[in-house]
Design an enzyme around this catalytic site. Structure first.
Site, PDB file in Angstrom:
ATOM      1  N   LYS A  13      -4.768   3.826  10.676  1.00  0.00           N
ATOM      2  CA  LYS A  13      -3.601   4.717   9.989  1.00  0.00           C
ATOM      3  C   LYS A  13      -3.954   5.762   8.981  1.00  0.00           C
ATOM      4  O   LYS A  13      -3.590   7.137   8.857  1.00  0.00           O
ATOM      5  CB  LYS A  13      -2.692   4.056   9.262  1.00  0.00           C
ATOM      6  N   ARG A  88       7.383  -0.387   7.243  1.00  0.00           N
ATOM      7  CA  ARG A  88       6.563  -1.318   7.931  1.00  0.00           C
ATOM      8  C   ARG A  88       7.441  -2.515   8.497  1.00  0.00           C
ATOM      9  O   ARG A  88       6.955  -3.494   9.104  1.00  0.00           O
ATOM     10  CB  ARG A  88       5.760  -2.064   6.858  1.00  0.00           C
ATOM     11  N   ARG A 128     -15.436  -2.143   5.544  1.00  0.00           N
ATOM     12  CA  ARG A 128     -14.808  -0.656   5.061  1.00  0.00           C
ATOM     13  C   ARG A 128     -15.238  -0.450   3.620  1.00  0.00           C
ATOM     14  O   ARG A 128     -15.192  -1.484   2.814  1.00  0.00           O
ATOM     15  CB  ARG A 128     -13.283  -0.658   5.159  1.00  0.00           C
ATOM     16  N   ARG A 163     -11.961  -2.392  -1.340  1.00  0.00           N
ATOM     17  CA  ARG A 163     -10.489  -3.104  -1.542  1.00  0.00           C
ATOM     18  C   ARG A 163     -10.725  -4.721  -1.749  1.00  0.00           C
ATOM     19  O   ARG A 163     -11.257  -5.182  -0.685  1.00  0.00           O
ATOM     20  CB  ARG A 163      -9.491  -2.699  -0.469  1.00  0.00           C
ATOM     21  N   ARG A 174      -3.074 -10.292   6.517  1.00  0.00           N
ATOM     22  CA  ARG A 174      -2.380  -8.940   6.881  1.00  0.00           C
ATOM     23  C   ARG A 174      -1.992  -8.924   8.445  1.00  0.00           C
ATOM     24  O   ARG A 174      -0.958  -8.279   8.614  1.00  0.00           O
ATOM     25  CB  ARG A 174      -3.042  -8.046   6.323  1.00  0.00           C
TER      26      ARG A 174
HETATM   27  P1  ADP Z   1      -3.355  -2.237   5.457  1.00  0.00           P
HETATM   28  O1  ADP Z   1      -2.199  -1.507   6.273  1.00  0.00           O
HETATM   29  O2  ADP Z   1      -4.619  -1.770   5.860  1.00  0.00           O
HETATM   30  O3  ADP Z   1      -2.808  -3.693   5.497  1.00  0.00           O
HETATM   31  P2  ADP Z   1      -2.349  -0.720   3.306  1.00  0.00           P
HETATM   32  O4  ADP Z   1      -3.179   0.038   2.378  1.00  0.00           O
HETATM   33  O5  ADP Z   1      -1.229   0.306   4.025  1.00  0.00           O
HETATM   34  O6  ADP Z   1      -3.114  -1.595   3.997  1.00  0.00           O
HETATM   35  O7  ADP Z   1      -1.319  -1.677   2.569  1.00  0.00           O
HETATM   36  C1  ADP Z   1      -1.981  -2.790   1.557  1.00  0.00           C
HETATM   37  C2  ADP Z   1      -0.926  -3.942   1.235  1.00  0.00           C
HETATM   38  O8  ADP Z   1       0.145  -3.015   0.341  1.00  0.00           O
HETATM   39  C3  ADP Z   1      -0.234  -4.521   2.284  1.00  0.00           C
HETATM   40  O9  ADP Z   1      -1.144  -5.662   3.031  1.00  0.00           O
HETATM   41  C4  ADP Z   1       1.172  -4.979   1.601  1.00  0.00           C
HETATM   42  O10 ADP Z   1       0.922  -6.134   1.023  1.00  0.00           O
HETATM   43  C5  ADP Z   1       1.421  -3.728   0.853  1.00  0.00           C
HETATM   44  N1  ADP Z   1       2.241  -2.565   1.756  1.00  0.00           N
HETATM   45  C6  ADP Z   1       1.767  -1.335   1.800  1.00  0.00           C
HETATM   46  N2  ADP Z   1       3.112  -0.887   2.338  1.00  0.00           N
HETATM   47  C7  ADP Z   1       3.972  -1.612   2.390  1.00  0.00           C
HETATM   48  C8  ADP Z   1       5.231  -1.571   3.095  1.00  0.00           C
HETATM   49  N3  ADP Z   1       5.636  -0.525   3.521  1.00  0.00           N
HETATM   50  N4  ADP Z   1       6.064  -2.511   2.876  1.00  0.00           N
HETATM   51  C9  ADP Z   1       5.452  -3.765   2.075  1.00  0.00           C
HETATM   52  N5  ADP Z   1       4.182  -3.952   1.893  1.00  0.00           N
HETATM   53  C10 ADP Z   1       3.564  -2.875   1.831  1.00  0.00           C
END
Ligand code: ADP
Length: 220
Positions: A13, A88, A128, A163, A174
């Site tokens: 993404k 999400r 990563r 991270r 996740r």
């Molecule tokens: P990835 O998709 O690789 O898990 P992101 O950087 O997009 O990583 O998100 C990291 C964390 O931030 C997620 O594991 C979640 O805890 C939180 N998060 C991000 N976007 C959302 C969302 N739209 N709704 C709820 N939690 C979110």
């Protein structure tokens, strides 16, 4: 146009979102980056979400909507944006749609689902590294895209960081969260004829596939 990027962690993404953002001149908004920035700056929101993110769980919908609504009122996204990691959940998708109607946005939403085999995801994530400079945010991989100089970003020279939630244990959580929430989300975008599924095992092929969808859209 708002392009929604949906996919498991490590599905691409962020990487794809950044490239498409440059090509279409649309702002790339990464929900994960916004949340991590809040944690780093120890904001009220940051304090509330730190624990949840460290465990690989999802932040609650109300808080996410508060954050995104504020971001979507800024002028740099009035013509649309690449929404990476948001929505999400089905609730978030519905509230986004309602919000765009409320602000009389004429911009359409298109959703892209990125699919990669699960074994590949774990390998991508544990290897990563991210550029620590948020203006740059380049993503590296110790197996497939090494920086020229160890620990340093090729583009801006900033330090590379890992991270905290990019460990095998947290990634498993996740992924679980993704599978639990994405079914209804994808169904929502399928039912509203907005969903396009892209195989993102290969970056170039995935980008070409997105462009093809966008070109077809223009022709129609
Ligand atoms: P990835 O998709 O690789 O898990 P992101 O950087 O997009 O990583 O998100 C990291 C964390 O931030 C997620 O594991 C979640 O805890 C939180 N998060 C991000 N976007 C959302 C969302 N739209 N709704 C709820 N939690 C979110």
């Amino acid at each position: 146009m708002y392009l929604v990027m949906i996919g498991a962690p490590g599905a691409g993404k962020g990487t794809i979102g950044k490239i498409i953002s440059n090509e279409l001149c649309l702002k790339h908004i990464s929900m994960g980056d916004i949340l991590r920035e809040n944690i780093k700056n120890e904001t009220e929101i940051g304090k509330k979400i730190q624990d949840v993110i460290e465990k690989g769980l999802l932040v609650n919908d109300d808080l996410i909507m508060e954050v995104i609504k504020e971001r979507l009122t800024k002028p740099d996204v009035s013509k649309g944006a690449i929404l990476d990691g948001f929505p999400r959940t089905e609730v978030q998708a519905k509230v986004l749609q309602k919000h765009l109607e409320d602000i009389n946005s004429t911009q359409e939403v298109m959703a892209f689902e990125f699919v990669v085999p699960e074994e590949e995801i774990i390998i991508r994530i544990v290897n990563r590294l991210n550029c620590s400079n948020k203006e740059c945010g380049e993503i590296y991989n110790l197996k497939t895209k090494q920086p020229k100089q160890e620990g340093i970003c090729d583009i801006c020279g900033s330090k590379l960081i890992k991270r905290e939630d990019d460990t095998e244990e947290v990634v498993k959580n996740r992924l679980k969260q993704y599978h639990e929430n994405s079914k209804d989300l994808l169904e929502y975008y399928t039912n509203t004829n907005k969903l396009h599924t892209i195989n993102s095992s290969n970056l170039e092929i995935a980008i070409d596939a997105i462009k093809e969808v966008l070109n077809k859209k223009e022709v129609n």
